[in-house]
Design a protein around this motif. Sequence first.
Motif, PDB file in Angstrom:
ATOM      1  N   ARG A 154       0.830  -1.190   0.000  1.00 30.60           N
ATOM      2  CA  ARG A 154       0.000   0.000   0.000  1.00 30.60           C
ATOM      3  C   ARG A 154       0.870   1.248   0.000  1.00 30.60           C
ATOM      4  O   ARG A 154       1.923   1.297   0.625  1.00 30.60           O
ATOM      5  N   HIS A 155       0.407   2.274  -0.674  1.00 26.23           N
ATOM      6  CA  HIS A 155       1.065   3.568  -0.673  1.00 26.23           C
ATOM      7  C   HIS A 155      -0.003   4.601  -0.377  1.00 26.23           C
ATOM      8  O   HIS A 155      -1.117   4.513  -0.902  1.00 26.23           O
ATOM      9  N   PRO A 156       0.261   5.620   0.455  1.00 26.04           N
ATOM     10  CA  PRO A 156      -0.759   6.603   0.768  1.00 26.04           C
ATOM     11  C   PRO A 156      -1.348   7.242  -0.475  1.00 26.04           C
ATOM     12  O   PRO A 156      -2.535   7.432  -0.587  1.00 26.04           O
ATOM     13  N   THR A 157      -0.508   7.605  -1.418  1.00 23.45           N
ATOM     14  CA  THR A 157      -0.996   8.152  -2.683  1.00 23.45           C
ATOM     15  C   THR A 157       0.137   8.125  -3.689  1.00 23.45           C
ATOM     16  O   THR A 157       1.293   8.312  -3.342  1.00 23.45           O
ATOM     17  N   LEU A 191      -6.925   0.401  -3.699  1.00 30.66           N
ATOM     18  CA  LEU A 191      -5.985   1.529  -3.680  1.00 30.66           C
ATOM     19  C   LEU A 191      -6.465   2.724  -4.496  1.00 30.66           C
ATOM     20  O   LEU A 191      -5.779   3.223  -5.380  1.00 30.66           O
ATOM     21  N   THR A 213      -6.474   5.519  -3.431  1.00 33.99           N
ATOM     22  CA  THR A 213      -5.571   6.614  -3.090  1.00 33.99           C
ATOM     23  C   THR A 213      -4.478   6.816  -4.138  1.00 33.99           C
ATOM     24  O   THR A 213      -3.793   7.842  -4.125  1.00 33.99           O
ATOM     25  N   LEU A 214      -4.313   5.867  -5.027  1.00 35.36           N
ATOM     26  CA  LEU A 214      -3.398   6.092  -6.144  1.00 35.36           C
ATOM     27  C   LEU A 214      -3.915   7.188  -7.070  1.00 35.36           C
ATOM     28  O   LEU A 214      -3.132   7.850  -7.754  1.00 35.36           O
ATOM     29  N   GLY A 249      -9.179   9.167  -1.789  1.00 37.44           N
ATOM     30  CA  GLY A 249      -9.368   7.738  -2.000  1.00 37.44           C
ATOM     31  C   GLY A 249     -10.799   7.267  -1.908  1.00 37.44           C
ATOM     32  O   GLY A 249     -11.741   7.912  -2.402  1.00 37.44           O
ATOM     33  N   ASN A 273      -8.793  -4.494  -0.291  1.00 42.06           N
ATOM     34  CA  ASN A 273      -7.478  -3.861  -0.330  1.00 42.06           C
ATOM     35  C   ASN A 273      -7.591  -2.359  -0.552  1.00 42.06           C
ATOM     36  O   ASN A 273      -6.825  -1.768  -1.316  1.00 42.06           O
ATOM     37  N   GLY A 284      -7.312   1.631   0.181  1.00 40.69           N
ATOM     38  CA  GLY A 284      -6.191   2.414   0.677  1.00 40.69           C
ATOM     39  C   GLY A 284      -6.476   3.120   1.984  1.00 40.69           C
ATOM     40  O   GLY A 284      -5.571   3.729   2.568  1.00 40.69           O
TER      41      GLY A 284
END
Length: 394
Positions: A10-13, A105, A107-108, A113, A133, A135
């Motif tokens: 996961r990545h915040p954004t 995700l 948030t990508l 998000g 899954n 974010g």
Amino acid sequence: MEYSAPGIARHPTAAQSTPAELPDLSHILSITEMETLAMQRMSQKAISYYTSATDDQITKGENSTIYRSIQLRPRVLVDCTECDLSTTVLGHKLGIPLFVSPAALATLAHPVGEAGIAGACSSFKSLGIISQNAGLPLKDIVQAGPEAVFGWQLYVVKDIEETRRKLALLKEIRQVKFIVLTVDAPFPGKREIEVRYKMGEVAAGGPPQVWGTESALTWKKTLAWLQTETDLPIVLKGIQTYEDAYAATLFPAVKGIILSNHGGRALDTVAPPVQVLLEIRKFCPQVLRRVDVLIDGGIKRGTDIVKALALGAKAVGIGRAPLFGLAVGGQQGVERTIQILVDETMTAMRLLGATKVSHLRPRHVNTSALTARLYDGPAALDDVEREVMGEEDP
């Protein structure tokens, strides 16, 4: 469709830090235009993840283009001043027959998000299915959509205790009304755009992607186990044949199915979902009476939505489109995306002479151009029942 890979980091954004100037959302008139603008604003990571599909991406393309082969049959001199888009799914009243499919995700696309998507669903009193899954934390997502109805996507992973822990959380979050068990991705498809990007990340020192989905799921064993872990209704997502649609009706815990091929991200050259809907009508129309049949994949226009509804779908899902709206304008971008499709759906219904969703019928469409594409073997429903209930090798 859905974009979920158990075990993905996961990545915040990963949205661009300096996106182009926000356009006037009211000037965006189509889903295709929204997608074009999103491509100018999203990071390469987001683009590779959201847009990729398996192998030659044939299924991804056909999910959409097949709707062009279905003709509409308008009836005239009908009072269409009022038009009611409300419908009911699993006993829950929705303001529109359009739902958001699970997508990992979000948030990508934008830091807000899944909360932005939930807020947009709430604005239309519609259904949002939240990715396992996501974010953002599940509680934060549902709090952002007080007027929405939520389902929660489940992947059963190899670590069964992890799955149990996730299911246990739902007992505290009663805004989630049903479980959406994804059944069409025991293994990942070969999504070359995404794989190529990931290769670059790994070469730069990033972790490899791990696919943790349990591949030993079966009808009787899995559904019996799931009922011991939750009292929520079960919807099966990823039904791709009429045989499996019929099989789902053999289990009382299954209250709905979603005809979906993962947006073309699992197995390439499978039938588009609306073709599966036609085969259900041909071989086992009783499915449409026994469970709520939803559908997603390839929706670009309100006319696509109307065609699916006329053929028996209770509601129609969009997966990539909300992500593109999110990238362009956050929650307002998602709301504009939904509004475009709502307006087009209402216009199509009025011009067809249907003032309620329940008025849409197969007589409103001509699907004869697709007859040659339908499976031409025997229905063999008795064989399906023996295989599934006995769990024999087919």
